[in-house]
Design an enzyme around this catalytic site. Structure first.
Site, short mmCIF file in Angstrom:
data_model
loop_
_atom_site.label_atom_id
_atom_site.label_comp_id
_atom_site.label_asym_id
_atom_site.label_seq_id
_atom_site.Cartn_x
_atom_site.Cartn_y
_atom_site.Cartn_z
N SER A 1 0.85 -1.19 0.00
CA SER A 1 0.00 0.00 0.00
C SER A 1 0.88 1.24 0.00
O SER A 1 1.69 1.44 0.92
CB SER A 1 -0.89 0.02 1.25
OG SER A 1 -1.45 1.31 1.41
N ASP B 1 -6.82 -5.49 5.24
CA ASP B 1 -6.13 -4.21 5.12
C ASP B 1 -6.01 -3.55 6.50
O ASP B 1 -7.02 -3.19 7.10
CB ASP B 1 -6.92 -3.31 4.16
CG ASP B 1 -6.24 -1.99 3.86
OD1 ASP B 1 -5.08 -1.80 4.26
OD2 ASP B 1 -6.89 -1.15 3.20
N GLY B 2 -4.75 -3.39 6.94
CA GLY B 2 -4.50 -2.64 8.16
C GLY B 2 -3.80 -3.44 9.24
O GLY B 2 -4.30 -4.47 9.68
N GLY B 3 -2.61 -2.97 9.62
CA GLY B 3 -1.92 -3.57 10.76
C GLY B 3 -1.30 -4.93 10.51
O GLY B 3 -0.95 -5.63 11.46
N HIS C 1 -8.66 1.62 -3.36
CA HIS C 1 -9.55 1.49 -2.19
C HIS C 1 -10.16 2.86 -1.92
O HIS C 1 -9.49 3.77 -1.44
CB HIS C 1 -8.68 0.99 -1.01
CG HIS C 1 -9.40 0.92 0.29
ND1 HIS C 1 -8.72 0.76 1.49
CD2 HIS C 1 -10.72 0.97 0.63
CE1 HIS C 1 -9.59 0.72 2.49
NE2 HIS C 1 -10.80 0.86 1.99
N GLY D 1 1.21 -1.69 4.30
CA GLY D 1 1.75 -0.38 3.99
C GLY D 1 3.01 -0.07 4.74
O GLY D 1 4.13 -0.15 4.21
N SER D 2 2.87 0.26 6.04
CA SER D 2 4.02 0.74 6.79
C SER D 2 5.09 -0.33 6.96
O SER D 2 6.29 -0.01 6.95
CB SER D 2 3.57 1.27 8.16
OG SER D 2 2.80 0.30 8.85
N GLY E 1 -8.32 5.16 7.53
CA GLY E 1 -7.96 6.58 7.60
C GLY E 1 -6.47 6.81 7.74
O GLY E 1 -5.97 7.84 7.30
N PHE E 2 -5.78 5.86 8.34
CA PHE E 2 -4.35 6.07 8.59
C PHE E 2 -3.57 4.77 8.47
O PHE E 2 -4.12 3.69 8.73
CB PHE E 2 -4.14 6.62 10.01
CG PHE E 2 -4.89 7.90 10.25
CD1 PHE E 2 -4.36 9.13 9.85
CD2 PHE E 2 -6.16 7.88 10.83
CE1 PHE E 2 -5.08 10.31 10.03
CE2 PHE E 2 -6.88 9.06 11.01
CZ PHE E 2 -6.33 10.28 10.62
N GLY E 3 -2.31 4.91 8.09
CA GLY E 3 -1.41 3.76 8.08
C GLY E 3 -0.85 3.53 9.47
O GLY E 3 -1.09 4.31 10.39
N HIS F 1 -1.70 -1.34 -3.88
CA HIS F 1 -2.91 -0.81 -3.23
C HIS F 1 -2.80 0.71 -3.12
O HIS F 1 -1.81 1.23 -2.63
CB HIS F 1 -3.00 -1.45 -1.84
CG HIS F 1 -4.24 -1.18 -1.08
ND1 HIS F 1 -5.42 -1.88 -1.26
CD2 HIS F 1 -4.50 -0.29 -0.08
CE1 HIS F 1 -6.34 -1.45 -0.42
NE2 HIS F 1 -5.81 -0.47 0.30
N MET G 1 -8.73 8.86 0.10
CA MET G 1 -9.46 9.36 1.29
C MET G 1 -9.92 10.78 1.03
O MET G 1 -9.20 11.57 0.41
CB MET G 1 -8.54 9.34 2.51
CG MET G 1 -7.92 7.99 2.79
SD MET G 1 -6.97 8.02 4.32
CE MET G 1 -6.20 6.39 4.26
N ASP H 1 -4.77 4.03 -1.62
CA ASP H 1 -5.81 4.47 -0.69
C ASP H 1 -6.29 5.87 -1.04
O ASP H 1 -5.51 6.82 -1.04
CB ASP H 1 -5.25 4.48 0.73
CG ASP H 1 -5.07 3.08 1.27
OD1 ASP H 1 -6.03 2.31 1.23
OD2 ASP H 1 -3.95 2.76 1.73
N MET I 1 -11.59 -4.64 6.62
CA MET I 1 -10.66 -3.72 7.29
C MET I 1 -10.28 -4.30 8.64
O MET I 1 -11.16 -4.66 9.44
CB MET I 1 -11.29 -2.34 7.49
CG MET I 1 -11.54 -1.53 6.23
SD MET I 1 -10.09 -1.32 5.16
CE MET I 1 -8.94 -0.48 6.26
N MET J 1 -12.09 5.31 0.08
CA MET J 1 -12.64 5.65 1.40
C MET J 1 -13.24 7.05 1.30
O MET J 1 -12.72 8.02 1.86
CB MET J 1 -11.51 5.60 2.46
CG MET J 1 -11.08 4.19 2.80
SD MET J 1 -9.45 4.12 3.56
CE MET J 1 -8.46 4.09 2.10
C1 DX5 Z 1 -5.85 2.44 6.07
C2 DX5 Z 1 -5.55 2.05 4.65
C3 DX5 Z 1 -4.50 1.01 4.51
C4 DX5 Z 1 -3.12 1.39 4.99
C5 DX5 Z 1 -2.61 0.19 5.72
O1 DX5 Z 1 -7.00 3.18 6.12
O2 DX5 Z 1 -6.73 1.58 4.00
O3 DX5 Z 1 -4.42 0.52 3.16
O4 DX5 Z 1 -2.21 1.71 3.98
O5 DX5 Z 1 -1.43 0.56 6.33
P1 DX5 Z 1 -0.67 -0.38 7.36
O6 DX5 Z 1 -0.29 -1.65 6.62
O7 DX5 Z 1 0.49 0.45 7.76
O8 DX5 Z 1 -1.62 -0.67 8.49
ZN ZN Z 2 -6.53 0.51 2.03
#
Ligand code: DX5
Ligand code: ZN
Length: 224
Positions: free
Chosen positions: A7, A174-176, A65, A196-197, A141-143, A32, A36, A34, A136, A67
């Site tokens: 991502s 998606d996420g964490g 994606h 992502g991160s 909203g955030f990585g 991916h 927003m 994102d 999700m 949002m």
């Molecule tokens: C969060 C995004 C994710 C984000 C995941 O709202 O939809 O796609 O990039 O980031 P990580 O992998 O760092 O949780």
């Molecule tokens: Zn996403």
């Protein structure tokens, strides 16, 4: 086949082309993106112009994606910009069936997304229509947020339901997701794993991607 999907939310946008090239060279097949809007989620990111620029520098399949509120209003622009697949939130679509059909009619794969607090029964009636379902595992909203453990049960339940119905749609998460939990995520039944991160906050995104993909594919052998 199980895919880890980088991502770009956590990438360095000043070096985006280079960072995408690094995961592509390491074997990624999807990317991916994102989107927003500061309304549906409390953050702002990118729109069709960035998708268009990314499209020019990579052959990766672009997984967009959305949002955003009223996602239907923007589907055509994202497909035109080069999106291969577009996911819309159930919570943002009072007419989810119509939104998924719109994405498909524009020529992209259509995904239905559920927030952590939304039960999987909310997509029951479109499971045979959606090309994939995204669960999700953080509030969008955030990585770099922490994985919500309850998501494992949702993945297992959706995977069970998919089997009962004789359907084959991929389950995306998606996420964490990180190197520690990716195997468990796959064992629960996920096919597409967004990260992502973990990938882009590392000095060598390609190497971390390759390691995650290896762990994910090893875990397939011991799926629940
Ligand atoms: C969060 C995004 C994710 C984000 C995941 O709202 O939809 O796609 O990039 O980031 P990580 O992998 O760092 O949780
Ligand atoms: Zn996403």
């Amino acid at each position: 086949m199980v895919q880890v999907i980088p991502s770009i939310l956590s990438a360095d946008f000043a070096r985006l082309g280079e960072q995408i090239a690094s995961v592509e060279a390491a074997g990624a097949s999807m990317l991916h993106i994102d989107v927003m809007d500061g309304h549906f989620v409390p953050n702002l990111t990118v729109g069709p112009p960035v998708v268009k620029s990314v499209r020019k520098v990579t052959r990766l399949s672009l997984d967009v994606h959305l949002m955003i509120t009223n996602p239907e209003d923007h589907v055509a622009a994202f497909v035109e910009a080069g999106a291969d697949q577009i996911s819309v939130h159930q919570e943002a679509c009072p007419h989810l069936d119509r939104a998924l059909r719109l994405v498909q009619s524009e020529g992209a794969l259509a995904g239905a997304v559920l927030n952590p607090s939304t039960p999987i029964t909310m997509v029951e009636e479109v499971l045979d229509l959606a090309d994939y379902v995204l669960l999700m595992s953080v509030n969008p909203g955030f990585g770099a947020q922490t994985f919500i453990p309850r998501t494992f049960d949702k993945v297992r339940a959706l995977s069970r339901r998919r089997r009962e119905l004789g359907l084959r749609f991929p389950i995306e998460i998606d996420g964490g997701v990180n190197l520690e939990n990716v195997a468990e995520v796959v064992r629960a039944g996920c096919d597409w794993i967004v990260a992502g991160s973990t990938i882009f906050h590392s000095p060598d995104p390609g190497a971390v991607f390759a390691e995650m993909q290896r762990l994910a594919r090893e875990a397939v052998a011991v799926r629940a």
